[in-house]
Scaffold this motif. Structure first.
Motif, short mmCIF file in Angstrom:
data_model
loop_
_atom_site.label_atom_id
_atom_site.label_comp_id
_atom_site.label_asym_id
_atom_site.label_seq_id
_atom_site.Cartn_x
_atom_site.Cartn_y
_atom_site.Cartn_z
N TRP A 1 14.53 32.64 -16.10
CA TRP A 1 15.71 31.98 -15.52
C TRP A 1 15.31 31.10 -14.34
O TRP A 1 15.74 29.96 -14.20
N GLN A 2 14.44 31.65 -13.49
CA GLN A 2 14.04 30.91 -12.30
C GLN A 2 13.18 29.69 -12.62
O GLN A 2 13.10 28.77 -11.83
N ASN A 3 12.54 29.72 -13.78
CA ASN A 3 11.61 28.64 -14.12
C ASN A 3 12.03 27.83 -15.33
O ASN A 3 11.21 27.11 -15.91
N GLY B 1 13.62 25.22 -15.57
CA GLY B 1 13.40 23.79 -15.37
C GLY B 1 12.00 23.36 -15.79
O GLY B 1 11.78 22.20 -16.13
N GLY B 2 11.06 24.31 -15.75
CA GLY B 2 9.68 23.99 -16.11
C GLY B 2 9.42 24.11 -17.60
O GLY B 2 8.33 23.76 -18.07
#
Lengths: 184, 186
Positions: free
Chosen positions: A61-63, A65-66
């Motif tokens: 979830w935190q990444n 965007g990557g």
């Protein structure tokens, strides 16, 4: 995964990347069982496996965007889960050699059929006896049905190295089965 | 094809349902390899499937709910109430003024040139400064920074390139802090 579920995952990923928590929740629900199974076979410890699987999705979830979509989303999740499992093993210093496991677990009834419980226990013991990288390749190919090409990409190893690691793991499985008299 | 090569291929095909016609033909005429293939097939069944290791449904439900809660906590931490936010801004504003003053001086002295410094959070709240020449902070999000660091650490370790920053150990963070230079990521 079927084509239909692949398409569904692609759509959910797009929504999740736009910040849709419900879509991400559906992805978690779709992939939780397989992710826990991976971390469980990698660590041999259900408590650790559950924590690692949850952490995998939090990191995802935190990444998000990557995640560029070059690989399948599920491969990306397995990659995160694999790295977390390997780090756990590194920190915990967990690695046993196959002779130790086989000596410790040898029983008096070599020709026995597998029950579900025995299968889980014996396969976990076997997995625990493999060096971490060999264990990971066996896990990803045999249980998670990733191709050698995908695994090579996921682990940054040469295609031939991945195949060799898999062959060695299967040889050891054969050896372990002979010692313990496994049959299906 | 000789038996050794066939058996190597059978090891690679362990768990697969299909095999090539070339292998099938060899197996028809070679009892030793056929026995080897049958042993592997039996073993493959004995090794079970992914589903055999799935947790009980209630555990799965709890794990899914747990992920939701963990993400909730993270999102809540991000959304600080206004009055608390003002209080937390005081030291930040003070620090910002110091940084602006220092930066202005440094700019005058042409110390920074075109470098940009980004700080990413690592394990245990440790931080690592990522300095790269010509990088525009607005053009990079946390995920991109992670990917850059992943590739960097992976190249050094010969490991996976999808190494998430939070998985980078203290030693690796120290290594990064001590060794990153402008242009490392360009």
């Amino acid at each position: 995964m079927t084509d239909t579920s692949d398409n569904l995952i692609d759509v959910l990923v797009e929504h999740a990347k736009a910040g849709d928590r419900t879509a991400f929740g559906k992805l978690v629900a779709l992939m939780m069982n397989r992710t826990v199974a991976l971390t469980y076979r990698m660590t041999g410890d259900m408590d650790a496996a559950e924590d690692l699987a949850q952490d995998t999705f939090v990191s995802a979830w935190q990444n998000l965007g990557g995640f560029k979509g070059a690989a399948k989303f599920e491969s990306w999740i397995y990659r995160i889960a694999s790295n977390k499992s390997l780090n756990y093993l590194k920190r915990a210093g967990r690695s046993t050699d196959i002779e130790t496991v086989m000596e410790a677990q040898s029983d008096d009834n070599p020709e026995r059929a597998f029950s579900q419980k025995e299968l889980r226990r014996d396969m976990l013991e076997f997995m625990g006896s493999l060096p971490p990288q060999q264990r990971l390749v066996f896990e990803l190919h045999f249980y998670q049905e990733r191709t050698f090409e995908e695994i090579a990409s996921m682990t940054d190893k040469a295609h031939g190295t991945v195949k060799t690691l898999y062959r060695e793991a299967v040889k050891k499985l054969r050896e372990a089965a002979r010692v313990k008299g496994w049959r299906s | 094809m000789n038996c050794e090569r066939i058996q190597d291929q059978l090891l690679e095909l362990f768990g697969e349902k299909e095999q090539s016609e070339q292998i099938a033909e060899h197996l028809r005429g070679c009892p030793e390899c056929r026995a080897f293939a049958e042993e592997l097939e039996e073993l493959s069944k004995a090794a079970g499937s992914n589903e055999d290791f799935f947790p009980d449904p209630e555990i799965t439900e709890a794990l899914i709910a747990g992920v939701e809660q963990k993400i909730d906590r993270i999102e809540t931490t991000k959304a600080v109430p206004l009055h608390a936010a003002w209080r937390s801004y005081v030291p930040a504003v003070a620090a910002l003024l110091v940084v602006i003053g220092f930066s202005a001086t440094a700019y005058m002295l042409n110390v920074f040139s075109s470098q940009r410094s980004l700080t990413a959070r690592g394990e245990g709240d440790t931080t690592v400064a990522v300095v790269a020449e010509g990088v525009q902070p607005d053009s990079l999000n946390a995920g991109d920074i992670n990917y850059i660091l992943n590739d960097y650490t992976a190249q050094r370790n010969g490991t996976s390139s999808d190494y998430l920053l939070e998985d980078v150990s203290q030693d690796e963070l120290e290594y990064l802090e001590n060794n990153l230079k402008a242009g490392d990521f360009l």
